[in-house]
Every structure is written in C-alpha cells, then in structure tokens.
Design a protein around this motif. Structure first.
Motif, PDB file in Angstrom:
ATOM      1  N   ARG A 296      26.001 -10.710 -12.513  1.00 42.20           N
ATOM      2  CA  ARG A 296      24.486 -10.524 -11.923  1.00 42.20           C
ATOM      3  C   ARG A 296      24.067 -10.710 -10.753  1.00 42.20           C
TER       4      ARG A 296
ATOM      5  N   GLU B 279      18.379 -11.878 -18.433  1.00 36.65           N
ATOM      6  CA  GLU B 279      19.487 -12.590 -18.166  1.00 36.65           C
ATOM      7  C   GLU B 279      20.511 -11.549 -17.399  1.00 36.65           C
ATOM      8  N   HIS B 280      20.140 -10.114 -17.579  1.00 30.67           N
ATOM      9  CA  HIS B 280      21.213  -9.168 -17.032  1.00 30.67           C
ATOM     10  C   HIS B 280      20.605  -8.311 -16.145  1.00 30.67           C
ATOM     11  N   THR B 281      19.162  -8.328 -15.842  1.00 31.59           N
ATOM     12  CA  THR B 281      18.558  -7.343 -14.826  1.00 31.59           C
ATOM     13  C   THR B 281      18.795  -7.606 -13.497  1.00 31.59           C
ATOM     14  N   ILE B 282      19.053  -6.624 -12.799  1.00 31.11           N
ATOM     15  CA  ILE B 282      19.618  -6.849 -11.209  1.00 31.11           C
ATOM     16  C   ILE B 282      18.295  -6.474 -10.383  1.00 31.11           C
ATOM     17  N   ARG B 283      17.602  -5.631 -10.846  1.00 26.23           N
ATOM     18  CA  ARG B 283      16.554  -5.083 -10.257  1.00 26.23           C
ATOM     19  C   ARG B 283      15.251  -5.740 -10.240  1.00 26.23           C
TER      20      ARG B 283
ATOM     21  N   ARG C 128      26.323 -13.512 -15.774  1.00 27.40           N
ATOM     22  CA  ARG C 128      25.227 -14.240 -15.000  1.00 27.40           C
ATOM     23  C   ARG C 128      25.925 -14.138 -13.450  1.00 27.40           C
TER      24      ARG C 128
ATOM     25  N   LYS D  61      22.938  -5.859  -3.557  1.00 29.23           N
ATOM     26  CA  LYS D  61      22.118  -4.850  -3.413  1.00 29.23           C
ATOM     27  C   LYS D  61      21.212  -5.162  -2.210  1.00 29.23           C
TER      28      LYS D  61
ATOM     29  N   MET E 277      25.819  -9.111  -7.819  1.00 25.55           N
ATOM     30  CA  MET E 277      25.125  -7.939  -7.688  1.00 25.55           C
ATOM     31  C   MET E 277      23.760  -7.868  -6.990  1.00 25.55           C
ATOM     32  N   ARG E 278      23.023  -8.819  -7.445  1.00 24.22           N
ATOM     33  CA  ARG E 278      21.779  -9.052  -6.746  1.00 24.22           C
ATOM     34  C   ARG E 278      21.944  -8.985  -5.294  1.00 24.22           C
TER      35      ARG E 278
ATOM     36  N   ASP F  74      25.728 -19.269 -22.990  1.00 22.08           N
ATOM     37  CA  ASP F  74      25.480 -19.989 -21.689  1.00 22.08           C
ATOM     38  C   ASP F  74      24.066 -20.472 -21.650  1.00 22.08           C
TER      39      ASP F  74
END
Lengths: 533, 402, 517
Positions: free
Chosen positions: A125, B259-263, A122, A132, A128-129, B133
């Motif tokens: 992530r 829980e893992h997406t960035i975009r 998390r 970006k 990274m967000r 988590d």
C-alpha cells in the motif's frame, strides 16, 4: 547546408524515442549510432550460435505505456510478457518465492513470518501511494526552483499541489521515503531477514549505494514505477529480448520518415557562434543540423564529445562532479538445458521470474563494502532470469538463455586495470555463486559472455558502465538531474539537447527522458519558427 | 529440506478448504465457489433466492470458518481491547459478545467485528480480514498474548426463524434461553460447542463454534435435526441480501479498511458510517479518539444511509444526484438489492452533507442491460431509516416455537 | 503524596531541559525541573572517573551553543567561565607532520587546498546560516491552513532564494549528498578530507559515503556559526555549562530538584496533568515538558495506552542506537604527540587519516562490530583547566568511533579490548602514551543509556538523518514539540533540530509553549 532538422547522437532507447516523437512532429531526423547495431543498452544479440542474448538490460517494466501506445510499438513487433513470480534461494536450502496469486504469496511469506505476510499489504500500500505520487512526474519536465519564469513557477506549483493533495500524514511519509535507506524502510514493515533481503534487491540495482545507504528506498521505488497492462510494479520480458524494444522503435522511426545511420561514431559535436550546428564523425565527415540531441550520458557528451572551450567553465565543473559510477556487471549464459535449483519446489512458477541468492540484507551490504574497497563482491547480489522459459524463440529448442545481472562490480579495481584474467575471475565468482544453488549449472554452460563495467563502457558507451547514466541519489534527481539549472533537457549552448537517462527521471528502459526531451525540443522549435515568421 | 519443499502446495492450490468443504461440495448444485479470506467458499448452492428465503423462513447453515479469529489473553487483555476498539469493553460481561469497530490514528475504520468475552482475561476477536500486523502493533506496552486461531476453530452460522428449534432438536438444551449477544457452552455427544446468539442476517439466529475435527459430524446432525424445519445450506449471495436488509456493513463493499486505501479521502470514520452509537468518548483513550472528537466538532462531510428507490431495478454502483439532470453529484451507492421480503428497492449509500438527512429526496442513476442494450434511468430515491427489515423474532427470548 | 502545582514541569535537567526551564521561567511561568541524578547536567556533566581526575562525560567542547542563548540567559553572569577560547583543529598524520585546519596550516600541506579551504568554508558557512534559520524555530507543519506554518515555509524559501541562483542550486544539490563526494570535489589532501569528514560523522550512524552527511556537517556548522565559529572549553568541563544554566533558570524563578526520578506522567481526561515520582509523590502542572528521549518519554513515562497505534509505530521505529564512545585517560604527564605544538595540543586533535579510513571504521559498525582502527577526536582539557586534574597530571578526553550500541557479544566482554585498541591507536601518534596512563574509562553507548537514561545511548537521542529531521523529527505528530497528548511536550535532543550542546530544542520548545498561551 541544412540536411536535417535534428541529429540525435546515439540510438539507445531514449535517443530513438526522442527521434520518433520529433519525426512524428514532422521534423527531418537523423539518428547516428557508433555501433553497427542500434539499441544501445537495450539490445538482443547473438554472440553464440542460435542463442539470442539480452546483452545489457534484461527487464522491461519501466517503459512508459503512453510511449508504447503513441509510437505504436506493438505494431512494430514489441510484445511484453509479465513475470510469473520470482524467488530468493537461501544458503540453508530454503527459499522465499513470489507468486502472482495473492493468497499463495501470503502463505509463502507466512512460512517465514505470519506477521510479515500481513505487513506485506501495508508495504504494498505504501509503495503504491508513493508510486501514485511520482508517476505523473515522470513524463514532465522538472522545474528550475531558482527561476522566476512562469513555466517554472507553474510547474513548481503543480508539484507543490500534487504534494499537498496527498494530505499531511502522507506528505511526511513521502519526505521520509525519499530520504531513508531501504534497510530502514523495510525494517518498518518486516521482521524476517529473508523477506527483507528479497525486497531490498531492487533498492540497489544499478546504483553505488548499499541497502543501508539513505536514498536507497527511493531506488527501490524507482524499480516499482513501471506498469504492465495497468499492473503497477509488474516486471516483464520483451519477446525476442530487450532488442525487440529498440528494433520496434527503429521501425516506428523509419515509418515516420526518420533515418538511422549505424557504424557512424560521432567524434565531436560542432559549436559555432555559441550554437550547436552539427557533428563530426570519426572519419571526418561533418553533418549539420540546427538541433543536436545527445542520447549519451552527460559526461560523455560534454567531456568527451565537445570542446571544453565551447562550454561555460562552471558547467564543465558541474559535469565533472556528476556522479556516474559503474557498480554492476552482467553475465549472459547459453545453457544446454534448464538448470535445477533444489531449493525451488518442483512445478513452482517462481522459476520463471527473477531469481536471487542473497538471503540477508547484511550480505547485500557486505557485497557493497567490497565495491567501496575497489573489488567485485565476493558474494555478489545476483538478479538472474531464464527468459527462454517464457520466450522459447531466443534459443534452440530445449536450450536456455540465462541473464545474470551482478552487483557489485567496480569500474576501477583497487589493484589496477581490468584484464581478461580478472574478467574471467569475476565471471567465475558469479558462476560459483550460482552453482552453490544449482548442482548441474556448471555442466550445462555452453557459452558465457562476461561483462564488467569497463566492458559496458567500451561497448555501449555508458560512462563507467553505469546503467542509469548517473547515480539516482537525491543530489541527482528531479531539478538536480543531470546538472542544477540544466534539468530541462537543454544544454548550455543553443541547439544542444540531452535526452539520455542522465536526465530526469533517470535510467531504466523507461523512455521518459527521450519523450520529455522531444517535448522540450518541439516547444523550442515552434517558438523558433514563430520568431522567424 | 528438499522434502519440505516438495510438499509445498500453496502455489498449486492457493485457497484453503474449510472443514465443511466436502459437505458443501456434495450439496453444491451449480459449483459456484468464491475465495474468501484465503478459503474457497460457496457463493451459491442452488439459487440465491431459494437460499435467501430459507433465511427468512426456515433454518440455514452458512460456513463461517474463514472469519478470522484471534485469541487475546493476559492481564491487560481488557485494557488492550479498550484502546483498540471504540466501544467500552469494560461493559462486556463474561459470555457476551459485542459488535465493534476499530480505527487508525485518523479515526478511520480499519475493520469491524465481534469481541467475545470468554473469561475475565480471555477474549476472542472475530473479523472478516486478517490484521495481525495492526493487532500486534497495538499490543506494544500491554501485557497480552495474541494469536490467530482461525484454523483451530470451525464456525457455522445457523440462522432463520426455525433455527432455535433446530438447535434444540440437535441437542443444545436451553438454547432458547440465550439472549442476543450471549454465548453458552454445550456438549453434544462429547463434542464441545460454543453457541452465540449472533449473526449477519438480522433474523433469529445463532453461530456455533467448534473443534474442526467435529465439524462434519455436527453438520450432518444439524441437517438431520433441521430436516423437518426446512434446513438448507446457503452461500454468500443469499447472505448478502439478508445483510443489506438488516443494514449491516460489508468490508470492501461499504467501506475499505483504512489500512488498505491508497487514495486520499477514501477512508471512512465510524461516524460517517452511521456507527456513532459504537463510539464511546467517555471510556478513556482509544485509537482515533482525538481525531473522531475533532470530526464530531467539525461536523460530518458524508454519511452512509439507507435508500428507498423507486422501481425494482437494484441501483448497483449507482451515482447519486441532487437533481434529475445529474448536474450535482452527491454520493454513490455501496450496496443495493431488491428486497424480496420488504418488496422494496433498497440500498446503502454514501451521501454528502447535508443530503444524508432522513427524508431527503435524491436521484439515482441506474444502468439497465436489456438484451445487450444499455439504458440509463434517473430514478428518484429517499433517505430512509435502517434497518430495512427487523423482525421482532430476532430479539425474542425465548423465540417462538421453542 | 502531593508535591504541589506548577505551570510547567520539565523532566530532566540536561542542557535542553535547563534551557527550556530558564526560558519558561523568564516568561513568568512557575517551573519545576525534576532530575533523576544527584546533580544537574544529564549527559552534559563533568564526572570524576578516577580520584582526582574529572572530565566531561560526553561532549567535551563548547562550540555549538548559539551566542544569543549564552547571552540571553546570561551564563557568564551565572558562573560560566571559559577555560580556553579560539581552539584550533589539528589533523594528525601517520607519517608526516600534523597540520592545523586553517590557511597557514594548510598552506604547508597543499597550496591548492589552502585556497580551496577558504572558499569552501565561506560557502558552507553561508549555507549553514540558511539552515540555521530553520533550526532556530519550531518546524512548520505541512498541509495545514495555518498562517504560521505557511509563513515559516515561505521564510525558508525566501532565505534559499536570497542565496542567489548559483548558491541556491549548489545548496539544493549538495544538501542530500554524502560528504565523501563533496570533499572529493574540493580537496586533495587525504587528512584534510578525513578531518572534515569526521566532523560530518561524529555522533551519527554514518560513514562519509552515507548520503545525509553533508546535512549533518551543515547542521554542525550552523550551530558553530551561531556560536561565532569559536571552539571553547568551559572551566570545569561541560558540567559547568549546565551549572550556569541551572543558576540562570533558578534566578528566573525556576525550581530544580535533583534526585527526583519521574516514574510516570499522569493523565487525566486525556491531558497530561502531572507526574508521579519514584516514592509516589504526585506533582501537578498544566504543562509537562520532557527532555528525555522520545522513546523513554512516550513509550516509558507516558505509556502506549494514551497514544494511538500508528503513532506508537512511528515512535518505535525511531532509530537511535548510538555508535559513539568516549575514552577518558588519567595521565601522569602531558602527552606528547609527534609534531604537535603546545598550542595545537590545547585544541582538537583528529585522527581520521582519510575518508576511506573512516568508511572502513564505519563498515564494522554495520555488522555489530567495533572499528578495528577507530577514528578519534582528542582533547586534553586539563592544559587550560586546572580543576580537572591534579597539578602536573592531565586528562585526555577522546570521542571514539565506531562503537555500536548493538555490539555482537555485548560490551561487557569487549569494553576493555576496545579501550586498548583506542589507546594503542592514539599511541601511534603519541609514542609512550600508555606508560603514562594512571587510569582509564571507556563510556560506550550502553553506558550512556544506563547512566543518563538515553535509550540507545545516542548523542542525538534520535539518529540525525534526513528522514528524522525537521518536520518529521522525532516523528510526524510530535515534530512541533507538542505530543498528541494535550499538555505533554518534548524538548530534548530527539526534537528539532537535534543533539549536541546547543540548547536549541530547549529554547524552541519553550518558545512554542509560551506562544501557545
């Protein structure tokens, strides 16, 4: 009388990047460097026989890939090799290692906290967000939010749109992220002290903030923004030391027709009729060009190298208020062999990355308290590397070079000026700290170069020895950097530009300020030549 | 301290081995192992096709141990799970299993998995990805205890038309009586085994849950019992073909955990994945309920559907278009195979509204590598019902020849 | 047991709960305020800490409540009397005579600072006024297509632009800065910087070097500006302010019940429909508004099962551990501070000799220790208010920092020690003080938590920090007073804009609720 189109003051990496872009655009560029070597704070020097040190900066992560590519730096000898890991050694003999392999790293964190091992995803992530969102802003000129010029409004809209495109929830996350402390930020992810301590390191490197200071979460991000071969957040070594970067830039510059003069200290930037017209060197020699670009920090540029009478008083006041604080020192150590670290398991690749010895956030914060009180940290935060494990060319075979970045170390000591004895005492504090984790370390030392912020200022020219040419705090980021109203690389007199890390997006061996400045200069130049026709 | 350090092996061998690993190595002909949730597991033993046909024709063994298992107990265990997942756990009876999904606040899927009710206040949650988590965060305010028990429980999927017979021969007396999504406990030569009639193949099949100490012995006995019924070990590739035929979703293939997406916009809701039958809006509050209600009111922006594609070239990673010219992109394929049983070229695909309606005709862009020369084909496809293959035997109780 | 039905139930009769109730009642809603304690006021209460001696339990000066709230709710007409007005602020100095923070007082210390102070104050008040326009209304949401959100952002942008280019740049620069740097840019006198720096850190988890302290200072100045920049004290202490608020609310038709502890919020069909009191009385209402802190409200009274996990995570991460203690001394006689005139003694006395001094005091709190040399804001309210102490005797009320909630070893073992340290510290400026002390009390954050049900005992309920401010206060998803659960609202200090006896969260919440119908 015109000898050059542009004179660049300072052959640091940003000065060279700017020069390269200008030269490639066809300008006749001269870079002036006061030292007999180029590179500024990105240098490789031999201060001990056959040992090459990365004397100042020591990690190559932020250098923008588009710059490496456009300026063809690999062709001129630059090679960057990613770290293989990293490690924080604990006072009780334990450790937390960082591994490239996802499963190995998960199991490593799980030794300390099973939950943290999974929260890490998390964390990665969310970081990274944010990366970006920010990364595209690095190579852009910040808008002036007070201006109604179409360019500024357009750029503000671009920022607004990018922000808006994150979606409501992430916009709030971003607002929080930019303003919170690293300690609070890490608390939202991790429960284990060692895990938090390890990640908190990059929130303070180069700044006069502690991990509990709001704004330090952004600094943490600043150190994550680099990417090597598309691996965002990766850190790496430059083969041959950090000087390899500036050497490659120098070669690239020469190949495009630019010239560099070393041992040419600029004493004064000359202003005639409210226009920068050239520079005067220490010997009295005057050189002229319609554009003068300063790679020096703003304090040095405007307060030391210009006449106050040439500048608007309000601007001078703002420059005086620019926060630029020495907070870090550096040791470069020649070693007779590879020191042993009992905490690190035999065979673990983590020894080939960044090593640390601060195992709680409180320790880092207390190290900061020492700095606030005007003394170097008694238990400092240390970021050490032994790059010769990866790049054996830097030392004789079997010997090693260790780079030790130390935080915190003040520019001004509460008990008076720096003296050689105090410098030695500072070095001893650091060496003793490392020796607590490496029994044979002291025996292996062949030579040690100790640099305090005072030394860094004197040798490199960075005011107060601040490695970022100015604090990376909210009041000095984006359109506030370096001075509100002057965030577009242009100085307060015509023909004068800034291209150092004092400007957006700030420090680290990134090159973005240089590239952005060059773009602004070329835009002005083409406007000028259009006007002339 | 130093000793503890020198015994660390994870940086040398990051992947764990399941209790069946040695058996798998012996049977592996092509030495094809892949990482799965921190374990090294078999991708293919012999050939994917042979293994696949065993799923539809005989009995197969698939090592399920890497499935992440959580034990959830306590007074609030039921209400905890009810707030976590979108289905009504109150309706889950003892010794039964439910397929569930769970969402974040925005109503986007974090993961799917199965919930086993082992007792009034004891549950097991099986998932493909680790997420302690989220599970612990969700436990705030609930009187529950939660622990990961992946390493304490070895698991084996026994699937295929002859699986019931094999298990009966193995010693699970009465296995033929357990209905889909039921579990039962057995003891075979002093070894405790829990069997559930669940699986990822869409065929008749069971999953066995056991003490890792007994894993090899049970494997060996199963191989023996199934010898005359065509038993064979299978790897992930064969399973993947079966699960696409059955229309089952695979995380990180058909959806990415929110829980893992960035975009932005890459998260998927259960409604978008065609799993609205798993969402019970009437059971009280659960994570994502308010967001899902809103989405339901707004209407879906896209949906995961089944495609039947002309030709026989799997539309792996294909983009979908409304027109043959490829001017209007309307989605993409998430999973695609040639179905050996249906003899159809099938796929799961995410398609924009309104083109996800059954019967809609669209175009898939397929790239073919023909002796190193790439060819691009625009092939017509239709939105069809899932599953593509659903034999009656998967539900029959007792199954035939048992 | 059925306790009736209302349009609105307000949980907690602190100043924000009462302000909210008063505005709702004036808008024609039937309102019931439920207060657990035996009197209204919450933490804004006047308590007898030893027989005959009364004092405001937390905040002791009235200078942050916007004048329009005072007049709209006609507090004067409902019994609010000011014991003193136009109080001065005096910085005490270790070895020199104290000075008052105004042009006259400063000119005796530094001509440069006296001039600078005027310019600085004028500029900061201008900035504060811009900030006020954001504090005075519910924060907008980002990324919505709603006109009201866009207008709200535009309005703020316009206010900023209207400052003019130079001031706008300056505000954008200093807004995120620390007060240490800001004051170093402006002044030379250590005690002046200390005094102004103290204002920025009072009630926060900040030292002067902490970025965000300029914001907390501007917040304070914004509220002060709306209160016409006048420091006053209420006759009868802060409790009297709440009595007047309660009277105003009652006059508008609100019912207020004390000794009525809400034990939980009732949820039916995913909507808050009422509350259950200790003793099982069930009272229904269309709208429930809680002035309790967000954690107590959402995780306690409501419970996580009605909320989503991600939201619970943000609420759990809300920082709100107090670092501010209150010292109360019952004194035989009027204390004598070295060099302090009677006029000065009636106002605020500050002990914060330098920014570095405050920072050192703060350092301790980071590691769970109390300050070895605390910083203080002192008031002797009994000079102008005979109701607080027997004739001839006095009460001294002081805010003492830093006293962290999470004290290592706990407060029970340390309370007396820190009290003695604080008294000794005051005594260096007021020799002989300790011989005059009849009784004393130290109210630590732990006591505030226990007595006033504020989790963490923080003045602001939720730490006042950039990442917990404006549209992310207290947390995204509840920053516009509405919680994710339909029918449940927040109106306490944990909501925008924050703590202090301002009444702003209460009024903003009421406006929002009224606006929704």
């Amino acid at each position: 009388m015109k000898e050059h189109d542009a004179i660049i003051v300072g052959a640091g990496h940003n000065g060279l990047v700017a020069a390269c872009y200008l030269a490639r655009a066809g300008l006749n560029v001269l870079v002036l460097e006061r030292n007999e070597y180029i590179g500024g704070a990105a240098v490789s020097r031999q201060l001990y026989k056959d040992f090459t040190y990365s004397n100042c900066s020591y990690v190559c992560s932020l250098l923008r890939p588009e710059i490496i590519r456009t300026l063809e730096l690999p062709k001129y000898g630059l090679q960057i090799i990613p770290y293989e890991g990293g490690c924080t050694m604990m006072r009780d003999g334990g450790h937390l290692a960082v591994y490239d392999n996802h499963d190995a790293f998960r199991r490593e964190i799980a030794r300390h906290s099973k939950r943290d091992a999974e929260s890490y995803e998390r964390y990665a992530r969310d970081v990274m967000r944010q990366c970006k969102f920010i990364k595209p802003l690095l190579m852009r000129e910040p808008p002036d939010p007070t201006s109604f010029r179409p360019r500024d409004i357009q750029e503000l809209l671009y920022l607004g749109k990018r922000f808006h495109n994150m979606g409501e929830q992430r916009m709030y996350e971003t607002l929080r992220f930019w303003t919170m402390s690293a300690a609070d930020f890490l608390d939202e992810y991790f429960e284990s002290e060692i895990v938090k301590a390890h990640f908190s390191g990059s929130s303070i490197i180069g700044t006069a903030l502690g991990p509990r200071s709001p704004g330090s979460a952004y600094v943490l991000l600043h150190h994550y923004m680099g990417d090597i071969d598309d691996t965002v957040g990766a850190w790496g070594f430059a083969r041959g030391g950090m000087g390899a970067i500036t050497q490659a830039l120098g070669e690239s510059l020469k190949a495009s027709g630019g010239s560099i003069r070393a041992s040419a200290p600029v004493e004064k930037i000359l202003v005639r009729n409210e226009r920068a017209v050239g520079v005067r060197l220490a010997g009295g020699e005057e050189l002229f060009a319609p554009m003068v670009v300063s790679n020096m920090d703003v304090r040095r540029t405007f307060l030391n190298t210009m006449d106050e009478s040439d500048l608007p008083p309000e601007f001078v006041r703002q420059v005086k208020n620019f926060k630029i604080r020495g907070s870090s020192g550096k040791l470069n150590i020649a070693l007779d062999g590879l020191p042993s670290f009992p905490a690190i398991p035999p065979g673990s690749p983590c020894i080939r990355g960044d090593l640390h010895v601060t195992d709680t956030i409180e320790m880092v914060e207390r190290a900061y308290d020492d700095w606030k009180a005007g003394r170097w940290s008694q238990a400092p935060y240390i970021d050490m590397l032994i790059p010769t494990q990866i790049d054996p060319t830097m030392t004789p075979n079997g010997k090693h070079y260790m780079s030790v970045f130390v935080q915190y170390c003040p520019y001004r000591l509460a008990d008076g000026d720096w003296t050689p004895a105090k410098r030695q005492a500072f070095g001893d504090t650091v060496i003793d700290t490392i020796a607590q984790h490496s029994p044979d370390f002291k025996k292996l030392i062949l030579h040690a170069e100790i640099r305090t912020p005072w030394d860094i200022e004197n040798e490199v020219g960075l005011t107060e020895g601040n490695i970022f040419q100015g604090e990376l705090t909210l009041d000095q980021l984006l359109f506030n950097r370096p001075i509100p109203g002057y965030a577009q690389y242009r100085g307060p007199v015509r023909g004068l530009y800034m291209c150092g890390s004092s400007t957006h997006p700030g420090g680290g061996v990134m090159g973005a300020p240089g590239a952005n400045a060059a773009r602004a200069i070329l835009r002005d130049a083409s406007r000028g030549s259009r006007a002339a026709h | 301290m130093v000793d503890a350090v020198s015994s660390l092996t994870h940086f040398k061998q990051p992947l764990l081995k399941t209790p069946f690993h040695e058996r798998a190595r012996e049977l592996s002909q092509v030495d094809s192992f892949i990482p799965w949730a921190g374990y090294t597991t078999v991708d293919v033993f012999t050939t994917a096709d042979q293994e696949y046909f065993a799923i539809r024709n005989a009995t197969t063994l698939f090592d399920l141990t890497p499935m992440v298992k959580y034990r959830i107990t306590g007074v609030d265990a039921e209400s905890y799970l009810n707030r976590l997942v979108t289905r009504d756990i109150g309706k889950l009876k003892q010794d039964r299993v439910m397929y569930c999904v769970w969402c974040n606040d925005a109503g986007h899927i974090i993961d799917d998995g199965t919930v086993f009710r082992l007792g009034r206040q004891e549950f097991r949650l099986c998932t493909a990805q680790r997420q302690i988590d989220w599970l612990l965060e969700s436990a705030v305010g609930f009187d529950v205890e939660l622990s990961e028990v992946t390493e304490q429980i070895a698991a084996l999927a026994v699937q295929g038309p002859t699986s019931c017979a094999t298990l009966k021969a193995f010693g699970l007396q009465g296995i033929e009586l357990i209905k889909p999504f039921e579990t039962r406990h057995f003891t075979v030569e002093g070894m405790n085994i829990m069997a559930s009639r669940t699986g990822f193949t869409g065929d008749l099949g069971y999953e066995l849950w056991m003490d890792p100490q007994h894993a090899e012995q049970i494997w060996d006995r199963l191989m023996q019992a199934g010898n005359s019924r065509g038993i064979r070990a299978i790897g992930s590739q064969a399973l993947n073909i079966a699960r696409i035929e059955a229309g089952f979703l695979s995380p990180n293939v058909d959806f990415v955990s929110s829980e893992h997406t960035i975009r932005l916009g890459r998260d998927r809701s259960p409604l978008e994945l065609g799993l609205s039958w798993l969402v019970d809006f009437n059971k009280g509050h659960f994570n994502g309920r308010r967001a899902l209600l809103q989405e339901q009111r707004r209407g879906l922006a896209r949906q995961l559907v089944g495609l039947d594609i002309d030709g026989n070239k799997p539309a792996v990673n294909s983009l979908l278009y409304l027109d043959k010219a490829g001017n209007r992109e309307i989605g993409s394929v998430t999973s695609a195979i040639w179905s050996p049983t249906c003899k159809r070229n099938i796929a799961l695909a995410m398609v924009e509204a309104p083109y996800f309606r059954l019967g809609t005709s669209l175009w898939t862009e397929i790239y073919l590598n023909r002796e190193l020369v790439w060819e691009r084909r625009m092939v017509q496809a239709r939105v069809v019902e899932k599953p593509f293959f659903a034999p009656a035997r998967r539900r029959a109780t007792p199954p035939a020849d048992c | 047991m059925n306790g009736g039905t209302y349009d609105c139930i307000v949980i907690g009769a602190g100043h924000n709960g009462l302000v909210c109730a008063a505005y709702l009642a004036r808008a024609g809603k039937s309102v019931l305020v439920l207060e657990a304690a035996g009197q209204v006021g919450g933490a804004a209460v006047t308590r007898e800490f030893t027989p005959g001696f009364k004092v405001s339990a937390c905040a002791h000066l009235l200078h942050l409540m916007p004048a329009d709230i005072v007049s709209e709710l006609n507090l004067a007409g409902h019994g609010l009397k000011l014991a003193s007005r136009g109080l001065s602020t005096t910085a005490l100095r270790e070895s020199q005579s104290p000075f008052t923070l105004d042009a006259a007082g400063l000119s005796a210390v530094s001509i440069r600072d006296a001039a600078g102070f005027q310019a600085y104050t004028a500029q900061m008040r201008k900035f504060a006024a811009v900030l006020m326009s954001a504090l005075d209304a519910p924060p907008p949401r980002l990324g919505t297509n709603e006109l009201k959100d866009k207008l709200s952002l535009l309005r703020l942008g316009w206010k900023l632009r209207k400052l003019g280019r130079r001031d706008m740049r300056e505000l954008l620069r200093i807004g995120g800065m620390n007060v240490y740097d800001l004051l170093e840019e402006h002044f030379e006198t250590a005690e002046l910087k200390g005094a102004l720096g103290l204002d920025a850190t009072l009630g926060t988890n900040y030292g002067p070097r902490t970025p965000g302290t300029v914001l907390s200072l501007l917040y304070r100045m914004a509220c002060e500006g709306a209160a016409h920049n006048e420091i006053t004290a209420a006759q009868g202490g802060m409790g009297a302010v709440c009595e007047a608020l309660a009277a105003s609310a009652r006059a508008a038709g609100a019912h207020i019940r004390v000794n009525a502890t809400v034990s939980r919020i009732v949820v039916e069909s995913d909507r808050a429909t009422g509350v259950v009191l200790a003793g099982d009385e069930h009272i229904r209402a269309r709208t429930i508004i809680s002035s309790a802190d967000p954690k107590s409200t959402l995780l306690g009274l409501l419970g996580t099962r009605h909320l989503d996990t991600g939201f619970v995570r943000s609420v759990r991460h809300l920082r709100g551990k107090g670092l501010t203690a209150k010292l109360h001394l019952a004194l035989k006689e009027l204390p004598a501070f070295r060099g302090v005139s009677t006029q000065q003694l009636r106002g605020r006395l500050l002990i914060a000799p330098s920014l570095d001094h405050i920072e050192r005091a703060y350092n301790h709190s980071k590691y769970g220790e109390y300050s070895s040399e605390p910083v203080l804001e002192i008031s002797v309210p009994s000079i102008d208010d005979a109701t607080l102490a027997p004739t001839g005797s006095h009460v001294l009320s002081a805010i003492v920092q830093y006293a962290p909630y999470d004290l290592k070893g706990g407060w029970d073992a340390a309370r007396q020690k820190f009290l003695d340290i604080a008294v000794r510290r005051i005594e260096t400026f007021a020799p002989g003080l300790s011989t005059s002390v009849l009784a004393s009390e130290l109210v630590t954050p732990v006591d505030i938590e226990r007595d006033f049900k504020i989790s963490g005992g923080h003045w602001h309920h939720a730490e006042f920090a950039f990442d917990q401010f404006f549209m992310v206060r207290p947390v995204p998803g509840a920053a516009q007073y509405a919680t994710p659960l339909p029918g449940l609202f927040l109106c306490g200090a944990g909501s925008h804009p924050g703590g202090g006896v301002t009444g702003l969260p209460g009024r903003n919440a009421a406006r929002r609720i009224i606006g929704m119908n």
